[in-house]
Design a protein around this motif. Structure first.
Motif, short mmCIF file in Angstrom:
data_model
loop_
_atom_site.label_atom_id
_atom_site.label_comp_id
_atom_site.label_asym_id
_atom_site.label_seq_id
_atom_site.Cartn_x
_atom_site.Cartn_y
_atom_site.Cartn_z
N UNK A 151 -42.41 35.30 -102.31
CA UNK A 151 -43.14 35.03 -101.07
C UNK A 151 -44.48 35.75 -100.95
N UNK A 152 -44.76 36.70 -101.85
CA UNK A 152 -46.00 37.45 -101.74
C UNK A 152 -45.84 38.65 -100.81
N UNK A 153 -46.91 39.42 -100.61
CA UNK A 153 -46.84 40.60 -99.74
C UNK A 153 -46.37 40.25 -98.33
N UNK A 154 -45.71 41.22 -97.68
CA UNK A 154 -45.11 40.98 -96.37
C UNK A 154 -46.13 40.51 -95.34
N UNK A 155 -47.25 41.24 -95.22
CA UNK A 155 -48.23 40.92 -94.18
C UNK A 155 -48.86 39.55 -94.42
N UNK A 156 -49.11 39.20 -95.67
CA UNK A 156 -49.68 37.89 -95.96
C UNK A 156 -48.70 36.78 -95.64
N UNK A 157 -47.41 37.01 -95.95
CA UNK A 157 -46.39 36.01 -95.63
C UNK A 157 -46.23 35.85 -94.12
N UNK A 163 -37.74 44.00 -97.70
CA UNK A 163 -38.78 42.98 -97.50
C UNK A 163 -38.52 42.20 -96.21
N UNK A 164 -37.29 41.70 -96.06
CA UNK A 164 -36.97 40.93 -94.86
C UNK A 164 -37.00 41.79 -93.60
N UNK A 165 -36.62 43.05 -93.74
CA UNK A 165 -36.65 43.97 -92.60
C UNK A 165 -38.09 44.15 -92.10
N UNK A 166 -39.01 44.39 -93.03
CA UNK A 166 -40.41 44.59 -92.65
C UNK A 166 -41.05 43.26 -92.21
N UNK A 167 -40.62 42.15 -92.80
CA UNK A 167 -41.13 40.85 -92.37
C UNK A 167 -40.69 40.55 -90.95
N UNK A 168 -39.46 40.93 -90.63
CA UNK A 168 -38.93 40.76 -89.27
C UNK A 168 -39.83 41.49 -88.27
N UNK A 169 -40.16 42.72 -88.58
CA UNK A 169 -41.02 43.51 -87.69
C UNK A 169 -42.43 42.91 -87.61
N UNK A 171 -44.17 35.89 -82.84
CA UNK A 171 -43.46 34.65 -83.17
C UNK A 171 -42.24 34.49 -82.28
N UNK A 172 -41.95 33.24 -81.93
CA UNK A 172 -40.77 32.93 -81.12
C UNK A 172 -39.51 33.47 -81.78
N UNK A 210 -36.25 31.21 -89.76
CA UNK A 210 -37.02 31.44 -90.99
C UNK A 210 -36.38 32.54 -91.83
N UNK A 211 -36.02 33.63 -91.19
CA UNK A 211 -35.42 34.75 -91.91
C UNK A 211 -34.07 34.36 -92.51
N UNK A 212 -33.30 33.56 -91.79
CA UNK A 212 -32.00 33.12 -92.30
C UNK A 212 -32.18 32.25 -93.54
N UNK A 213 -33.16 31.36 -93.49
CA UNK A 213 -33.43 30.51 -94.66
C UNK A 213 -33.84 31.34 -95.87
#
Length: 244
Positions: free
Chosen positions: A85-91, A42-48, A55-56, A63-66
């Motif tokens: 957090x809900x789906x990756x793209x929505x988040x 999840x976090x891997x795909x959110x990162x991408x 995003x800066x 954000x990812x660390x939190x």
């Protein structure tokens, strides 16, 4: 003996569940080390997704660390990133664009009797306050000229109904029905004033023995009571401004 066997079975089941959880936790290391594979993905795909949205870099990492630290604490309780957090793209969209703003529901016009009651109470309060001041500072002649309780009550009722009619007639959906809007507005105003004056004149003909003039103190008390009643009904009926 049977109790010991059950205890051994429970211990074996607990050990098996612990092994499953250990297998779920990623063992390849990296920035999301210690998360279950599902949460790490999840976090891997959110990162991408955050990179794709521009995003800066530092803000994204914060954000990812939190989220990473939060997931490490709650995943032991069975929580997953998608559930939190809900789906990756929505988040990702929420993090970049901010929370989606709910569209305000279109305001509904109040019922005629609610508008009439609101305006009637307002006029009642104003007239009571005016009669009270006239009585205290204007002398007895001014008090007599103001009229009695019946004048007060009738004027408040007529004012409430008349203003409700005027406000309703001036609503855009009603005003647009007329070809000459300004003519309609002027005629409505004249009609309202004319009716008000006629009724006020008729009430003035009522004998003073019936239309008794109250003392300034009573008018002041009625003003306070009227204010309290309107305040209470405002919460119950939702009095609101007619024109927004």
């Amino acid at each position: 003996m049977a109790e010991q066997t059950n205890r051994e079975k429970n211990q074996a089941a607990s050990q098996q569940q612990a092994q499953v959880r250990e297998q779920e936790v990623t063992v390849r290391g990296g920035k999301f080390d210690g998360l279950t594979k599902r949460n790490e993905d999840y976090l891997f795909h959110l990162d991408k997704a955050l990179d794709e949205r521009g995003m800066d870099y530092e803000k994204k990492n914060d954000i990812l660390e939190t989220m990473y630290q939060e997931l490490k604490k709650v995943q032991k309780q069975g929580y997953t990133a998608t559930k939190l957090y809900g789906p990756v793209q929505e988040k990702a969209k929420e993090l970049v664009d901010g929370p989606a703003k709910k569209e305000a529901a279109p305001a509904q016009n109040q019922k005629f009797w609610v508008v009439a009651l609101d305006n009637g109470l307002i006029m009642f309060i104003l007239f009571c306050a005016m009669y009270s001041l006239m009585g205290f500072f204007g002398g007895n002649a001014q008090t007599q000229a103001s009229g009695g309780w019946l004048t007060l009550l009738t004027t408040s009722v007529i004012a409430g109904i008349g203003l409700a009619y005027f406000y309703t007639a001036m609503l855009p959906e009603n005003l647009n029905k007329h070809k000459h809007k300004w003519v309609h507005m002027i005629l409505s105003t004249i009609a309202l004033i004319a009716v008000w004056m006629v009724i006020f004149y008729l009430v003035a003909l009522i004998p003073a023995s019936i239309n008794v003039v109250l003392s300034p103190i009573i008018y002041a008390i009625l003003a306070v009571v009227g204010f309290g009643v309107r305040y209470y009904l405002k919460g119950k009926l939702g009095f609101q401004r007619v024109f927004r």
